[in-house]
Design a protein around this motif. Sequence first.
Motif, mmCIF file in Angstrom:
data_model
loop_
_atom_site.group_PDB
_atom_site.id
_atom_site.type_symbol
_atom_site.label_atom_id
_atom_site.label_comp_id
_atom_site.label_asym_id
_atom_site.label_seq_id
_atom_site.Cartn_x
_atom_site.Cartn_y
_atom_site.Cartn_z
ATOM 1 N N GLY A 63 27.522 6.062 -16.885
ATOM 2 C CA GLY A 63 27.127 6.388 -15.520
ATOM 3 C C GLY A 63 25.952 7.323 -15.480
ATOM 4 O O GLY A 63 25.086 7.287 -16.347
ATOM 5 N N ARG A 64 25.978 8.185 -14.450
ATOM 6 C CA ARG A 64 24.866 9.103 -14.274
ATOM 7 C C ARG A 64 25.357 10.430 -13.735
ATOM 8 O O ARG A 64 26.380 10.496 -13.066
ATOM 9 C CB ARG A 64 23.817 8.520 -13.357
ATOM 10 N N LEU A 65 24.588 11.447 -14.023
ATOM 11 C CA LEU A 65 24.819 12.782 -13.522
ATOM 12 C C LEU A 65 23.612 13.110 -12.648
ATOM 13 O O LEU A 65 22.501 13.251 -13.149
ATOM 14 C CB LEU A 65 24.947 13.760 -14.695
ATOM 15 N N PRO A 103 40.016 18.405 -0.757
ATOM 16 C CA PRO A 103 38.751 17.688 -0.598
ATOM 17 C C PRO A 103 38.911 16.205 -0.893
ATOM 18 O O PRO A 103 39.809 15.799 -1.621
ATOM 19 C CB PRO A 103 37.822 18.350 -1.622
ATOM 20 N N GLU A 104 38.030 15.405 -0.287
ATOM 21 C CA GLU A 104 38.092 13.954 -0.475
ATOM 22 C C GLU A 104 37.814 13.556 -1.914
ATOM 23 O O GLU A 104 38.306 12.557 -2.390
ATOM 24 C CB GLU A 104 37.102 13.264 0.459
ATOM 25 N N GLU A 105 36.977 14.313 -2.587
ATOM 26 C CA GLU A 105 36.696 14.009 -3.984
ATOM 27 C C GLU A 105 37.002 15.245 -4.823
ATOM 28 O O GLU A 105 37.074 16.352 -4.316
ATOM 29 C CB GLU A 105 35.249 13.578 -4.167
ATOM 30 N N GLU A 106 37.173 14.992 -6.100
ATOM 31 C CA GLU A 106 37.521 16.091 -6.995
ATOM 32 C C GLU A 106 36.294 16.953 -7.251
ATOM 33 O O GLU A 106 35.222 16.463 -7.576
ATOM 34 C CB GLU A 106 38.055 15.528 -8.315
ATOM 35 N N GLU A 155 36.419 3.394 -11.395
ATOM 36 C CA GLU A 155 35.255 4.206 -11.053
ATOM 37 C C GLU A 155 35.668 5.665 -11.115
ATOM 38 O O GLU A 155 36.771 6.015 -10.703
ATOM 39 C CB GLU A 155 34.760 3.856 -9.654
ATOM 40 N N VAL A 156 34.786 6.492 -11.625
ATOM 41 C CA VAL A 156 35.045 7.921 -11.747
ATOM 42 C C VAL A 156 33.979 8.656 -10.948
ATOM 43 O O VAL A 156 32.795 8.330 -11.051
ATOM 44 C CB VAL A 156 34.995 8.379 -13.230
ATOM 45 N N SER A 157 34.405 9.623 -10.145
ATOM 46 C CA SER A 157 33.474 10.416 -9.360
ATOM 47 C C SER A 157 33.929 11.865 -9.354
ATOM 48 O O SER A 157 35.072 12.159 -8.998
ATOM 49 C CB SER A 157 33.403 9.873 -7.926
ATOM 50 N N LEU A 158 33.048 12.751 -9.780
ATOM 51 C CA LEU A 158 33.329 14.191 -9.809
ATOM 52 C C LEU A 158 32.131 14.939 -9.255
ATOM 53 O O LEU A 158 30.987 14.500 -9.424
ATOM 54 C CB LEU A 158 33.564 14.682 -11.237
ATOM 55 N N LEU A 159 32.390 16.058 -8.637
ATOM 56 C CA LEU A 159 31.317 16.921 -8.163
ATOM 57 C C LEU A 159 31.465 18.258 -8.869
ATOM 58 O O LEU A 159 32.505 18.913 -8.767
ATOM 59 C CB LEU A 159 31.402 17.103 -6.642
ATOM 60 N N PHE A 160 30.439 18.624 -9.624
ATOM 61 C CA PHE A 160 30.425 19.911 -10.324
ATOM 62 C C PHE A 160 29.595 20.877 -9.487
ATOM 63 O O PHE A 160 28.417 20.625 -9.240
ATOM 64 C CB PHE A 160 29.793 19.773 -11.720
ATOM 65 N N TYR A 207 26.001 19.138 -9.412
ATOM 66 C CA TYR A 207 25.744 17.833 -10.022
ATOM 67 C C TYR A 207 26.891 16.898 -9.668
ATOM 68 O O TYR A 207 28.051 17.289 -9.689
ATOM 69 C CB TYR A 207 25.650 17.933 -11.555
ATOM 70 N N ARG A 208 26.555 15.648 -9.362
ATOM 71 C CA ARG A 208 27.562 14.622 -9.070
ATOM 72 C C ARG A 208 27.588 13.632 -10.231
ATOM 73 O O ARG A 208 26.571 13.057 -10.595
ATOM 74 C CB ARG A 208 27.225 13.890 -7.785
ATOM 75 N N LEU A 209 28.776 13.454 -10.794
ATOM 76 C CA LEU A 209 28.975 12.490 -11.853
ATOM 77 C C LEU A 209 29.591 11.232 -11.241
ATOM 78 O O LEU A 209 30.617 11.313 -10.562
ATOM 79 C CB LEU A 209 29.913 13.050 -12.928
ATOM 80 N N THR A 210 28.941 10.107 -11.436
ATOM 81 C CA THR A 210 29.501 8.808 -11.040
ATOM 82 C C THR A 210 29.440 7.928 -12.270
ATOM 83 O O THR A 210 28.404 7.848 -12.936
ATOM 84 C CB THR A 210 28.717 8.158 -9.879
ATOM 85 N N ALA A 211 30.552 7.304 -12.581
ATOM 86 C CA ALA A 211 30.612 6.521 -13.815
ATOM 87 C C ALA A 211 31.635 5.414 -13.692
ATOM 88 O O ALA A 211 32.498 5.435 -12.819
ATOM 89 C CB ALA A 211 30.969 7.435 -14.994
#
Length: 187
Positions: free
Chosen positions: A51-53, A112-115, A89-94, A61-65
């Motif tokens: 994915g991408r950061l 929160p809606e996302e981790e 699908e993996v989605s994280l917000l750092f 930074y948002r990780l989507t993978a």
Amino acid sequence: MDRGGNPARLRVSTLRRDVATEFDFRPEAEERAALAEELGLLGLRKARLAGRLSPEAGGAYRLTADLGATVVQPCVVTLDPVTTRIDEEVSLLFRPAQQIAEPDPGSEVEVPEEEEEPLPDVIELRRILAEALSLALPPYPRSAAAQEMADAAPEEPEEDPSESRPNPFAGLAELRDRLSKDEKDED
């Protein structure tokens, strides 16, 4: 990537803030075996986190993978190996730690809606892969033999609850009727 070229580690201080960082982490056989043992699997044939950061406002930074894996687990009935393909699908917000608000003790907390996670110095792709994979694993894997046994088992007829146990008041009603009969006999 880490300075040593480790594709499983993304050092935040070396990431560009004007463009997304692409990654494609595929653990080698030795590391897949360690992950399989860690997750209680019989085997982990393939694993990939690609994915991408992407940089976001405020230093976040948002990780989507995409997580792809082929896992082998023991059947919960027969203990036969069960192979499952996982695609998630993996989605994280750092976020920088100072941007993550700590809730007041005793107050209601909105999930929160996302981790969201605090932004570390190094983003460990192996840890992210392991956590996402553990959440995606089937909780009760069943082999074809176990499914055949379940399909072949005769269905038991449903019992009428009133027939399965006596009414506790039936005995009292019978006693009442006997006592009233005895009183009438005495008259």
